[in-house]
Design a protein around this motif. Structure first.
Motif, mmCIF file in Angstrom:
data_model
loop_
_atom_site.group_PDB
_atom_site.id
_atom_site.type_symbol
_atom_site.label_atom_id
_atom_site.label_comp_id
_atom_site.label_asym_id
_atom_site.label_seq_id
_atom_site.Cartn_x
_atom_site.Cartn_y
_atom_site.Cartn_z
ATOM 1 N N UNK A 114 0.829 -1.209 0.000
ATOM 2 C CA UNK A 114 0.000 0.000 0.000
ATOM 3 C C UNK A 114 0.859 1.253 0.000
ATOM 4 N N UNK A 115 1.965 1.217 0.730
ATOM 5 C CA UNK A 115 2.850 2.384 0.785
ATOM 6 C C UNK A 115 3.524 2.657 -0.558
ATOM 7 N N UNK A 116 3.768 1.602 -1.309
ATOM 8 C CA UNK A 116 4.492 1.727 -2.575
ATOM 9 C C UNK A 116 3.635 2.283 -3.706
ATOM 10 N N UNK A 117 2.302 2.112 -3.605
ATOM 11 C CA UNK A 117 1.442 2.380 -4.756
ATOM 12 C C UNK A 117 0.301 3.347 -4.416
ATOM 13 N N UNK A 118 -0.218 3.979 -5.460
ATOM 14 C CA UNK A 118 -1.353 4.884 -5.289
ATOM 15 C C UNK A 118 -2.650 4.120 -5.088
ATOM 16 N N UNK A 119 -2.709 2.897 -5.597
ATOM 17 C CA UNK A 119 -3.881 2.033 -5.416
ATOM 18 C C UNK A 119 -3.411 0.590 -5.425
ATOM 19 N N UNK A 120 -4.185 -0.271 -4.760
ATOM 20 C CA UNK A 120 -3.862 -1.702 -4.697
ATOM 21 C C UNK A 120 -5.106 -2.494 -5.072
ATOM 22 N N UNK A 121 -4.940 -3.484 -5.937
ATOM 23 C CA UNK A 121 -6.034 -4.378 -6.319
ATOM 24 C C UNK A 121 -5.743 -5.769 -5.775
ATOM 25 N N UNK A 122 -6.666 -6.282 -4.992
ATOM 26 C CA UNK A 122 -6.550 -7.654 -4.490
ATOM 27 C C UNK A 122 -7.240 -8.579 -5.493
ATOM 28 N N UNK A 123 -6.458 -9.475 -6.086
ATOM 29 C CA UNK A 123 -6.995 -10.389 -7.107
ATOM 30 C C UNK A 123 -6.441 -11.789 -6.872
#
Length: 477
Positions: free
Chosen positions: A231-240
């Protein structure tokens, strides 16, 4: 006036691509259906009635523009047909191979309702995109502009890959994290090659990598990297992540040697097809050769297991299912293929327990169908005094899948899940209650179809782009 290329269903019969003979296809893991020739694809496409309300399109989760690409194929305009197909589907050549068309598009074909036999939609879809690959019409991903925003995707299955494709085409920086050594998820390790040859999946993986998607493989979230760090690395996170936890069965003898999970059996078999050295297969544990195999379950995973067992050289393969043929959840086409290859189905049969350790048999109780349950299907009831023992050396459990406990595994108790353990997310955008966190596919829906995961991934990516202020039109190019 040009000759009418369509509506030929009254004069042209339904004709599937040639299917390899059972005695030949039992010997290998190659796909069982041949490719259409150009003339045959045009002929079968010309059977489409071009109806005003296309139920095939309505009943496709992606709402693919099926009548239009059938017409283009019938007219010999294959590159245009591919472009129309690709506009709504990230992986049409994969859906053409593994979608249960008999339950979706083809099952709702208007001309079948009138007794003329459905248009062979799936086979034409496969043909169009395979032809596109052969002719170089499938172009590399080349965003017009690069964006600074980044999205992390956990899971390299169909939902995650579909989202990555849409985001990358819009110039977003994308990193996919996956626990396995190859991307593709279920497409790579869950589905056997006789339904989906692996080079079909690998070339899509390569296309994404060449287009700038970064793959962090052999990366187990919660072990090798924390969810918080992603989460810290990215602007958004998708759980797939999909759902990989096998449903358990409570019965005497569970836990003995020779009782295996379907996903483990299929993963090992697919690894062997890649040429990997797999100790669990070489030791004989997941090798059906010379064994009496019993598979428990009636879904598509069970069909994959029985047909894999045949190809591994099992002495006999039987499938136990607690309801009858008409009520099984798996594709009827797959059942027919399995029967042709030598699988025996024991309908209205359920396991009561297991004999021996290592296993030597399954205690089977016979069933009958009673009153409908909450789903509307007739509930199976035990027939007292009709038990028997089915001999077995290998028993494979294909009883469905459940989600892993992600809040605990990822040390993220605030991740919202429902009472079934699936992630709570908006069904259109994939947004969860956590800011910037989305979820798509089976981890939201529960075990479902690949085509639904593709739809979820695409929809979620579009929602993220809209939130970023990116042009949705860019992502569709």
């Amino acid at each position: 006036m040009a000759k009418q290329p369509m509506l030929k269903f009254t004069t042209v019969s339904r004709d599937m691509p040639e299917k390899r003979m059972p005695n030949l296809r039992r010997e290998d893991f190659k796909e069982i259906y041949a490719e259409y020739a150009d003339e045959k694809a045009q002929e079968q496409s010309s059977r489409c009635s071009q109806c005003g309300v296309p139920y095939c399109q309505t009943h496709c989760p992606l709402h693919n523009n099926i009548p239009d690409w059938l017409r283009l194929t019938a007219e010999g305009r294959l590159q245009e047909a591919y472009e129309v197909s690709q506009a709504t589907n990230t992986f049409p050549e994969i859906c053409g191979r593994i979608c249960p068309q008999d339950r979706l598009c083809e099952g709702n074909c208007v001309i079948e309702q009138s007794g003329h036999g459905t248009v062979t939609i799936g086979s034409v879809e496969k043909y169009i995109t395979d032809t596109a690959w052969e002719n170089g019409w499938v172009q590399p991903i080349k965003p017009k502009t690069e964006r600074a925003e980044s999205v992390g995707i956990i899971g390299a299955g169909p939902g995650g890959l579909a989202a990555a494709d849409v985001l990358r085409r819009a110039g977003v920086q994308v990193t996919i994290y996956d626990r396995y050594d190859r991307a593709g998820g279920l497409l790579t390790y869950g589905i056997p090659g006789f339904k989906l040859e692996k080079d079909v999946v690998m070339r899509r993986n390569d296309q994404l990598a060449e287009g700038g998607v970064n793959f962090e493989l052999n990366c187990d979230v919660g072990v090798d990297i924390s969810f918080a760090d992603i989460r810290d690395k990215h602007d958004a996170v998708i759980i797939a992540t999909g759902v990989y936890k096998t449903r358990d069965i409570q019965a005497p003898g569970v836990g003995g040697v020779g009782l295996e999970r379907a996903i483990d059996f299929l993963t090992v078999s697919n690894r062997k097809s890649f040429g990997d050295k797999v100790e669990e297969f070489d030791s004989g544990r997941f090798n059906a050769e010379g064994k009496r195999v019993v598979v428990i379950g009636g879904g598509d995973t069970a069909m994959d297991c029985v047909r894999t067992s045949i190809r591994q050289g099992a002495t006999s393969v039987k499938c136990l299912y607690r309801r009858d043929r008409a009520n099984m959840p798996g594709s009827q086409r797959e059942v027919q293929n399995a029967e042709e290859e030598g699988v025996v189905f024991e309908w209205l049969s359920a396991p009561k327990g297991f004999v021996g350790d290592p296993v030597t048999g399954v205690m089977v109780q016979k069933m009958r169908l009673g009153a409908p349950d909450v789903s509307g299907r007739q509930a199976p009831e035990v027939i007292e005094g009709a038990d028997y023992v089915e001999e077995a050396d290998l028993v494979i459990m294909a009883l469905g899948f459940e989600p892993e406990d992600l809040p605990t595994l990822w040390n993220t108790p605030e991740l919202p899940v429902n009472r079934w353990g699936t992630v709570k997310a908006d069904y259109i955008t994939g947004a969860t209650e956590l800011d910037g966190v989305y979820a798509v596919g089976d981890i939201v829906r529960g075990a479902s179809l690949v085509v639904w995961a593709i739809k979820d991934g695409r929809d979620c990516a579009q929602a993220i782009l809209e939130k970023m202020g990116a042009s949705v039109a860019i992502a569709a190019e």
